[in-house]
Design an enzyme around this catalytic site. Structure first.
Site, PDB file in Angstrom:
ATOM      1  N   LYS A  36       7.501   4.190  -5.020  1.00  0.00           N
ATOM      2  CA  LYS A  36       6.556   3.839  -3.965  1.00  0.00           C
ATOM      3  C   LYS A  36       7.214   3.781  -2.590  1.00  0.00           C
ATOM      4  O   LYS A  36       6.616   4.191  -1.592  1.00  0.00           O
ATOM      5  CB  LYS A  36       5.859   2.513  -4.265  1.00  0.00           C
ATOM      6  CG  LYS A  36       6.742   1.283  -4.183  1.00  0.00           C
ATOM      7  CD  LYS A  36       5.949   0.022  -4.461  1.00  0.00           C
ATOM      8  CE  LYS A  36       6.831  -1.213  -4.411  1.00  0.00           C
ATOM      9  NZ  LYS A  36       7.431  -1.442  -3.104  1.00  0.00           N
ATOM     10  N   THR A  37       8.449   3.272  -2.523  1.00  0.00           N
ATOM     11  CA  THR A  37       9.134   3.209  -1.227  1.00  0.00           C
ATOM     12  C   THR A  37       9.381   4.619  -0.705  1.00  0.00           C
ATOM     13  O   THR A  37       9.277   4.876   0.504  1.00  0.00           O
ATOM     14  CB  THR A  37      10.467   2.449  -1.352  1.00  0.00           C
ATOM     15  OG1 THR A  37      10.213   1.154  -1.882  1.00  0.00           O
ATOM     16  CG2 THR A  37      11.149   2.322  -0.001  1.00  0.00           C
ATOM     17  N   ASP A 224       2.741  -2.505   2.105  1.00  0.00           N
ATOM     18  CA  ASP A 224       3.446  -2.430   0.829  1.00  0.00           C
ATOM     19  C   ASP A 224       3.127  -3.669  -0.007  1.00  0.00           C
ATOM     20  O   ASP A 224       2.761  -4.720   0.536  1.00  0.00           O
ATOM     21  CB  ASP A 224       4.952  -2.358   1.118  1.00  0.00           C
ATOM     22  CG  ASP A 224       5.758  -2.025  -0.126  1.00  0.00           C
ATOM     23  OD1 ASP A 224       5.169  -1.544  -1.114  1.00  0.00           O
ATOM     24  OD2 ASP A 224       6.987  -2.243  -0.100  1.00  0.00           O
ATOM     25  N   GLU A 225       3.258  -3.557  -1.327  1.00  0.00           N
ATOM     26  CA  GLU A 225       3.037  -4.678  -2.256  1.00  0.00           C
ATOM     27  C   GLU A 225       1.690  -5.368  -1.987  1.00  0.00           C
ATOM     28  O   GLU A 225       1.587  -6.592  -1.915  1.00  0.00           O
ATOM     29  CB  GLU A 225       4.178  -5.702  -2.148  1.00  0.00           C
ATOM     30  CG  GLU A 225       5.566  -5.137  -2.389  1.00  0.00           C
ATOM     31  CD  GLU A 225       5.857  -4.846  -3.847  1.00  0.00           C
ATOM     32  OE1 GLU A 225       4.923  -4.921  -4.666  1.00  0.00           O
ATOM     33  OE2 GLU A 225       7.025  -4.539  -4.165  1.00  0.00           O
ATOM     34  N   GLN A 255       1.823  -5.688 -11.596  1.00  0.00           N
ATOM     35  CA  GLN A 255       2.986  -6.485 -11.219  1.00  0.00           C
ATOM     36  C   GLN A 255       2.597  -7.640 -10.283  1.00  0.00           C
ATOM     37  O   GLN A 255       3.432  -8.142  -9.535  1.00  0.00           O
ATOM     38  CB  GLN A 255       4.041  -5.601 -10.539  1.00  0.00           C
ATOM     39  CG  GLN A 255       4.612  -4.540 -11.454  1.00  0.00           C
ATOM     40  CD  GLN A 255       5.745  -3.762 -10.815  1.00  0.00           C
ATOM     41  OE1 GLN A 255       6.860  -4.260 -10.680  1.00  0.00           O
ATOM     42  NE2 GLN A 255       5.453  -2.545 -10.401  1.00  0.00           N
ATOM     43  N   ARG A 606      12.249  -3.804 -15.733  1.00  0.00           N
ATOM     44  CA  ARG A 606      13.479  -3.910 -14.931  1.00  0.00           C
ATOM     45  C   ARG A 606      14.591  -3.070 -15.544  1.00  0.00           C
ATOM     46  O   ARG A 606      15.594  -2.789 -14.886  1.00  0.00           O
ATOM     47  CB  ARG A 606      13.973  -5.362 -14.855  1.00  0.00           C
ATOM     48  CG  ARG A 606      13.078  -6.402 -14.185  1.00  0.00           C
ATOM     49  CD  ARG A 606      12.536  -5.952 -12.854  1.00  0.00           C
ATOM     50  NE  ARG A 606      11.254  -5.276 -13.044  1.00  0.00           N
ATOM     51  CZ  ARG A 606      10.706  -4.447 -12.161  1.00  0.00           C
ATOM     52  NH1 ARG A 606      11.346  -4.156 -11.041  1.00  0.00           N
ATOM     53  NH2 ARG A 606       9.534  -3.877 -12.384  1.00  0.00           N
TER      54      ARG A 606
END
Length: 656
Positions: A36-37, A224-225, A255, A606
Site C-alpha cells: 500500500k505504501t 493512509d490507514e 487490520q 507479520r
C-alpha cells in the site's frame, strides 16, 4: 520531469489502476503485505510527474516514521524533486504536505487558530502532560475520588471531545471537571492531542473562508490507514476534500484493531456511502508471507461478518506449515520457544528477525526468564519513547516555557531542574505570585528572591534566543547555562542520559532550514506528537528496555500484537492462545470478538517464513493458577495447515 512510464513499471495491475485513477474519490482496500505504501508514493510521484503542483498534494498517515519514509520514497521516484527537498516536512509552498493527522491539525491551528482564540504560540501537551494538568485540576477542585482518577478522567475527557455528547446528558461532576480542565488549558495556552483534531474541525466548520482556502490549496488528498480514523479524522477528511473530491483513502478493514483508541473501522466500509462515485480497488497480492501462512490467515478472517471480501495470495511457492505448541503451563511454553529460537540461531537466523508476540504485557515474565536462561539477547518493548525520557522532557520544557510563558506544566519541570535551591515551599510562593495571589502568601525572603531573579533572568534571555536563533542553538545555550551535562553526570545512568541529550541536539538540527522561532516550534511539535509506533520502529530512539544484549547488537523483540502492526519478521511466535486471554475475556460481544479475530489475523500476517502458535493448559494470572481451553481461533485454521507440537519435540536439539 520524470517519465511517468517509469513510475508504473513494477506495479501489478490493481496497483497501477490505483495510481492512474487521479480524478475523483478512490477507495483502496490494501490487504496485509500488499504494497500500500508503494501505491501511495507512486501515486503522489505520478501526479507530480504529470504536472500537478506538488504543494496541491496532501498525504496523511498515522506515524511520523511512515510519513518520513513516504517523503523519502517520493523524492527517490522523482528525477527532479522540487524545492524545498521532499525529505523535509513542508511548511510552505513547493512540496506535498506529508504528515500525521495530529501534525496536520497542529499546522492548521498554528496558521489560522486565532480565528477561534488559539494563539500561534500554543503548547501541545503530550499524554503525560495532560495527566499532570488533570491532577492539578483535581487538586484545585478538591476532588478525591477513586472513580475520577486522573487516568480515568483523561479517558472520559477524550471521549467527550471525540464524540461531542449533549453536555446536559453528562454527570454533573464530570461536566464540572471537564469545564475546569478546559479553562486550565485555555489559561496555559495549551492544547491536548484531542484538541488538535476537534478544534481543527471546529475551525473549518465555523469559518468557511478558512476551510475553502485549504480545500483549494490541497486538491489531491491521500489518507493512509483509513480504517484507523476516528470521528474527528473522518470529519476533517470530508471537510478538506469537499471542493475537489479528489480523495484517495487506503486501508484494510481486516487490520482494524484500535477501537479502544477511538478508531471507527466503519469509516472505511461506509466510504462509498459518502462518496457514491468512488472507484473501489482491492490489493490482494501479498509480497510478504508464504502461501501457507496466507491460507491460514484468509481462513481465520473469513469468519468475520463485517468486512469487505478479499483473498490474499502470493506468487511465492512452498513455505513451512504453521506449528502449534501445546504446553502444560506458561513456563513450559516459554522454554520450548527459547529452545526453538536457539536452533534457528544456530542455523543462522538473526535475532531481530524473530519476534515473540502476546496479547497482554503481563505474559512477558515467563518468556523473559526462559530467554535469559537460554542466553538469547532480547528487548522488551516498554513504551518509553525517546521524547518521554526525563532528561529530554526537562530540556525541552525550557524551550516550551520560553515560547509560551503561560505553560505551567513546563515551568514546574524546569523551576528546580537542575537544582537551584527552589524547593517546594518557594515553588508554591512563586506559582501563587504568578497567579496573582500575592496578598495571601508570605513575602519572599532575600535569598528566595535572589534565586527567583536568577531563574527569571535566564528565561528572559532564552525567550530572546528562541526568537532569534535555531532550535539546536537554543538547546545548547540552555545546556551550557544550566550546566546540564554536569548535573546529569551525577545522576543514575548519567553517561547514557548525556548521550541522549546530545542526540536531541542532532535531532534539532533537522529544522535548520526553518526560520526562528519556527525551528523551535517544529521540534516541540515532533516531540509532542511522536507516536508509540514511531518509537517502536525508530532505531534512533528505540522504545525499549534492554535486558539482554548480544555482542553483535542483535536482539529478539518481545511485544504485544497491537505494537507489532506495521512490522514484519521472518519468524513469529504468537503466545497465550487461550480462551479468556486471546480472545480476551473482556471482549466477548460479537463486535468485540471480530476485533480480537482481526488482531489474530494481524499477528499471523507479520510473518514471512514461519509462524509458531502456542497455548498453555494453565498459567498464573493475578497470583492464581488458571486453567483454560485453547483459543477458538486455533480451530479456525484448516487442520492441514497446522502441525501440532509438544514441548518435548523441541528437546533433542539443545538442553538448557
Amino acid at each position: 520531469m520524470t517519465d511517468t512510464t517509469k513510475l508504473l513499471a513494477g506495479l501489478n495491475e490493481p496497483q497501477k489502476e490505483a495510481v492512474l485513477h487521479t480524478e475523483g474519490p478512490l477507495l483502496i482496500f490494501a490487504g496485509a503485505g500488499s504494497g500500500k505504501t508503494r501505491v501511495i508514493t507512486h501515486r503522489v510521484a505520478y501526479l507530480i510527474a504529470k504536472g500537478v503542483a506538488p504543494e496541491s498534494i496532501l498525504a496523511v498517515t498515522f506515524t511520523n516514521k511512515a510519513a518520513g519514509e513516504m517523503r523519502e520514497r517520493i523524492a527517490k521516484l522523482l528525477d527532479d524533486p522540487p524545492e524545498p527537498p521532499l525529505v523535509v516536512m513542508a511548511v510552505h509552498g513547493g512540496s506535498p504536505w506529508i504528515g500525521t493527522f495530529h501534525s496536520l491539525g497542529a499546522y492548521i491551528l498554528r496558521e489560522d487558530g486565532r480565528a477561534i482564540g488559539i494563539p500561534r504560540s500554543y503548547t501541545i501537551l503530550d499524554e503525560d502532560d495532560s495527566i499532570k494538568t488533570i491532577k492539578r485540576v483535581l487538586e484545585q477542585e478538591g476532588v478525591e475520588s477513586t472513580y475520577y482518577t486522573p487516568a480515568r478522567l483523561k479517558s472520559l475527557i477524550s471521549w467527550i471531545k471525540n464524540n461531542e455528547p449533549d453536555q446536559a446528558e453528562l454527570d454533573e461532576k464530570l461536566r464540572h471537571l471537564f469545564e475546569a480542565y478546559e479553562k486550565e488549558l485555555a489559561r496555559s495556552k495549551s492544547l491536548d492531542f484531542d484538541d488538535l483534531l476537534q478544534k481543527t474541525v471546529l475551525l473549518l466548520t465555523n469559518h468557511p473562508a478558512v476551510a475553502e482556502r485549504y480545500q483549494h490549496r490541497w486538491r489531491y488528498i491521500h489518507i493512509d490507514e483509513y480504517q484507523d480514523t476516528n470521528h474527528a479524522q473522518y470529519l476533517l477528511t470530508r471537510l478538506l476534500a469537499h471542493a475537489h473530491r479528489n480523495v484517495a483513502v487506503v486501508g484494510d478493514d481486516d487490520q482494524a484493531i484500535y477501537s479502544w483508541r477511538g478508531a471507527d473501522w466503519r469509516n472505511i466500509l461506509s466510504f462509498q456511502r459518502d462518496w457514491p462515485e468512488a472507484r473501489v480497488i482491492a490489493l490482494e497480492e501479498n509480497y510478504r508471507s508464504s502461501p501457507l501462512i496466507l491460507q491460514a490467515a484468509n481462513a481465520v478472517i473469513a469468519r468475520n461478518a463485517a468486512r469487505h471480501p478479499k483473498q490474499l495470495w502470493t506468487r511465492r511457492d512452498g513455505g513451512a506449515l504453521l506449528w502449534y505448541l501445546i504446553a502444560d503451563n506458561s513456563a513450559e511454553e516459554a522454554r520450548a520457544i527459547a529452545l526453538h529460537m536457539l536452533t534457528l540461531l544456530e542455523e543462522g537466523e538473526k535475532p531481530e528477525e524473530m519476534a515473540i508476540l502476546f496479547r497482554t504485557n503481563a505474559q512477558s515474565r515467563a518468556l523473559e526468564e526462559a530467554l535469559i536462561a537460554a542466553g538469547i539477547p532480547y528487548r522488551l518493548v516498554s513504551g518509553t519513547k525517546f521524547y518521554e525520557r526525563k532528561e529530554i522532557k526537562d530540556l525541552l520544557s525550557y524551550l516550551r516555557y520560553a515560547v509560551n510563558p503561560s505553560d505551567r506544566v513546563a515551568l514546574a519541570r524546569i523551576l528546580n531542574t537542575p537544582p537551584r535551591g527552589i524547593g517546594k515551599t518557594l515553588e508554591v510562593k512563586y506559582f501563587a505570585r504568578l497567579a496573582g495571589g500575592q496578598a495571601h502568601i508570605a513575602p519572599l525572603k532575600s535569598f528566595e528572591k535572589m534565586r527567583i531573579d536568577r531563574f527569571e533572568k535566564l528565561m528572559t534571555m532564552l525567550q530572546k534566543i528562541v526568537h532569534e536563533k535555531k532550535a539546536h542553538e537554543a538547546l545548547e545555550y540552555i545546556a551550557q547555562e544550566t550546566a546540564f551535562e554536569t548535573y546529569l553526570a551525577g545522576e543514575k545512568n548519567g553517561e547514557e542520559r548525556i548521550e541522549n541529550i546530545r542526540e536531541l541536539f542532532g535531532a534539532a538540527r533537522r529544522y535548520e532550514e526553518l526560520p526562528a522561532p519556527d525551528s523551535t516550534q517544529k521540534l516541540l511539535e515532533e516531540a509532542a506528537l511522536m507516536s508509540e509506533q514511531d518509537a517502536l520502529t525508530d532505531r534512533r530512539s528505540p522504545s525499549v528496555m534492554s535486558v539482554r544484549q548480544s555482542d553483535g547488537g542483535g536482539w529478539v523483540p518481545l511485544m504485544t500484537v497491537h505494537a507489532a502492526k506495521g512490522l514484519e519478521f521472518n519468524v513469529v511466535y504468537v503466545t497465550g492462545l487461550e480462551e479468556g486471554l486471546f480472545p480476551h475475556a473482556l471482549s466477548q460481544e460479537p463486535q468485540e470478538l471480530e476485533e480480537e479475530r482481526r488482531l489474530f489475523y494481524v499477528a499471523l500476517t507479520r510473518a514471512r517464513k514461519q509462524v509458531i502458535l502456542a497455548s498453555s493448559e494453565a498459567r498464573f494470572s493475578r497470583g492464581e493458577l488458571v486453567f483454560s481451553e485453547p483459543s477458538r481461533f486455533l480451530a479456525e485454521i484448516p487442520p492441514h495447515l497446522l502441525e501440532i507440537k509438544a514441548p518435548q519435540d523441541f528437546l533433542p536439539t539443545i538442553q538448557l
